[in-house]
Write a protein that holds these residues in place. Sequence first.
Motif, PDB file in Angstrom:
ATOM      1  N   GLU A  51      -0.469   0.824  -3.055  1.00 51.69           N
ATOM      2  CA  GLU A  51      -0.033   2.211  -3.205  1.00 51.69           C
ATOM      3  C   GLU A  51       1.159   2.573  -2.331  1.00 51.69           C
ATOM      4  O   GLU A  51       2.065   3.272  -2.786  1.00 51.69           O
ATOM      5  N   HIS A  52       1.180   2.099  -1.087  1.00 55.56           N
ATOM      6  CA  HIS A  52       2.283   2.484  -0.199  1.00 55.56           C
ATOM      7  C   HIS A  52       3.611   1.885  -0.657  1.00 55.56           C
ATOM      8  O   HIS A  52       4.664   2.476  -0.452  1.00 55.56           O
ATOM      9  N   ARG A  53       3.589   0.729  -1.309  1.00 58.46           N
ATOM     10  CA  ARG A  53       4.826   0.139  -1.830  1.00 58.46           C
ATOM     11  C   ARG A  53       5.216   0.800  -3.150  1.00 58.46           C
ATOM     12  O   ARG A  53       6.390   1.019  -3.417  1.00 58.46           O
ATOM     13  N   ASP A  70       0.551  -7.705   2.523  1.00 57.44           N
ATOM     14  CA  ASP A  70       1.166  -6.651   3.315  1.00 57.44           C
ATOM     15  C   ASP A  70       0.529  -6.572   4.689  1.00 57.44           C
ATOM     16  O   ASP A  70       0.858  -5.700   5.475  1.00 57.44           O
TER      17      ASP A  70
END
Length: 115
Positions: free
Chosen positions: A74-76, A112
């Motif tokens: 989600e953060h990427r 990640d």
Amino acid sequence: MNGRTPPLGDSTGLWQAVIAAAAGRCQCRGTCGKTHAKDGDRCPAVHGGYVRHGTGPVSLLAAASDPAALLLPEHRAAALPKRELAAWCPACHDATRRTAAKANRGTAPPSDSLF
């Protein structure tokens, strides 16, 4: 809900820009497994419209246009630029994501984590 009501948290206007660029229509062209042949090879779902009788109104998503990128953490995914986003109806988004996940099975996802 009107046809362009943004989701909560769209303070940047990114969702609105993606939906406007798509003319308020799902941009799937068959990656979900359907041909969409009756609708000019593009999903007929329109934001705020109804796909079929008995379903609620469609709420389009702004997500990665590349099916493989739908698997990003989600953060990427949240850091993707507008040019790499497309409007998706939930049905096409979920089906395309499942297809990409099946194709990606057996390959190591990018890590990640620090350790």
